[in-house]
Design a protein around this motif. Structure first.
Motif, mmCIF file in Angstrom:
data_model
loop_
_atom_site.group_PDB
_atom_site.id
_atom_site.type_symbol
_atom_site.label_atom_id
_atom_site.label_comp_id
_atom_site.label_asym_id
_atom_site.label_seq_id
_atom_site.Cartn_x
_atom_site.Cartn_y
_atom_site.Cartn_z
ATOM 1 N N VAL A 73 -9.053 39.921 48.240
ATOM 2 C CA VAL A 73 -10.267 40.618 47.817
ATOM 3 C C VAL A 73 -11.389 40.396 48.821
ATOM 4 O O VAL A 73 -12.090 41.332 49.216
ATOM 5 N N ALA A 109 -7.894 46.824 45.008
ATOM 6 C CA ALA A 109 -9.008 45.892 44.821
ATOM 7 C C ALA A 109 -9.743 46.152 43.517
ATOM 8 O O ALA A 109 -10.388 45.244 42.982
ATOM 9 N N ALA A 112 -7.842 44.077 41.185
ATOM 10 C CA ALA A 112 -7.956 42.667 41.553
ATOM 11 C C ALA A 112 -9.320 42.079 41.230
ATOM 12 O O ALA A 112 -9.459 40.856 41.114
ATOM 13 N N THR A 113 -10.345 42.922 41.088
ATOM 14 C CA THR A 113 -11.692 42.424 40.812
ATOM 15 C C THR A 113 -12.083 42.590 39.356
ATOM 16 O O THR A 113 -13.263 42.495 39.013
ATOM 17 N N GLU A 123 -18.175 38.543 48.371
ATOM 18 C CA GLU A 123 -18.506 39.266 47.140
ATOM 19 C C GLU A 123 -19.876 38.844 46.618
ATOM 20 O O GLU A 123 -20.674 39.678 46.179
ATOM 21 N N ARG A 156 -16.441 51.638 41.179
ATOM 22 C CA ARG A 156 -15.078 51.229 40.831
ATOM 23 C C ARG A 156 -14.359 52.339 40.064
ATOM 24 O O ARG A 156 -13.192 52.642 40.336
#
Length: 221
Positions: A73, A109, A112-113, A123, A156
């Motif tokens: 990430v 990602a 993954a986040t 981040e 996102r």
């Protein structure tokens, strides 16, 4: 999972042969797998095979998959971008577009986040950079954090939709079939679809989010 692996606190191996891999190289190999096949395809064994090593050899560099994904990430989102804008609104527009670009480049990602997890310096740096543009405005700390969270969530969501374009096309076909047979039941849907226009979901949503924040700032100024 310890955050030491993300913040430069990794101890050098004291035993065994001289390291022949790097943590960054391992993460890059894992990212290559994830970019091509999705995050579910990433495993310690698969990444080791991609590098030509045994699974056990990877444990000299990191404890397990959770740590590997965390490093992935960090490398996927990269360092916070240098923003040319200083005024809060164009700066946050630029910030959100660049975040979207990172997610579009590495769609895995998004998954993954999600959820509770360790946060690395990159981040956290993205968050710090965006919050700095809201400094001095009549917003409470929680409101500044929520503004960033909503903008990141918007990026996102659009990245996730872009990654599912094939499924979306199938959904459009399915909707077309339903409308062909039962269209008389959905006049407003047919009217909206009939007006056409470019699909600007990201730009439209981004503008409306920032419009709301701007109204709040003006009310308090």
């Amino acid at each position: 999972m310890t955050i030491d692996w993300l913040w430069g606190g990794r101890p050098a191996p004291k035993r065994g042969p001289k390291p022949t891999m790097t943590l960054e190289g391992i993460a890059d190999a894992a990212m290559k797998v994830a970019d091509a096949e999705g995050l579910a395809a990433v495993s310690m064994q698969r990444v080791a095979a991609e590098l030509g090593f045994t699974k056990m050899s990877l444990y000299r560099y990191l404890p397990g998959k959770a740590e590997l994904v965390a490093v992935m990430v960090e490398r996927a989102i990269g360092e916070p971008p240098t923003m040319s804008e200083n005024d809060w609104r164009p700066a946050l527009e630029q910030w959100t577009r660049q975040l979207l670009a990172r997610f579009l480049e590495h769609p895995w990602a998004v998954e993954a986040t999600a959820g509770r997890r360790p946060l690395g310096p990159y981040e956290m740096g993205w968050m710090e950079q965006a919050l700095a543009r809201l400094e001095g405005l009549p917003l409470q700390g929680a409101e500044r954090l929520d503004t960033i969270a909503v903008l990141a969530g918007h990026g996102r969501m659009l990245a996730q939709q872009a990654a599912a374009m094939v499924d979306e096309a199938g959904m459009v076909d399915a909707m077309g079939e339903v409308i062909r047979v039962h269209g008389h039941r959905f006049p407003h849907l047919i009217a909206a679809m009939g007006e056409g226009g470019a699909d600007q979901a990201f730009e439209f949503g981004l503008a409306r989010i920032l419009d709301g924040v701007e109204v709040l700032i003006r009310q308090r100024s």
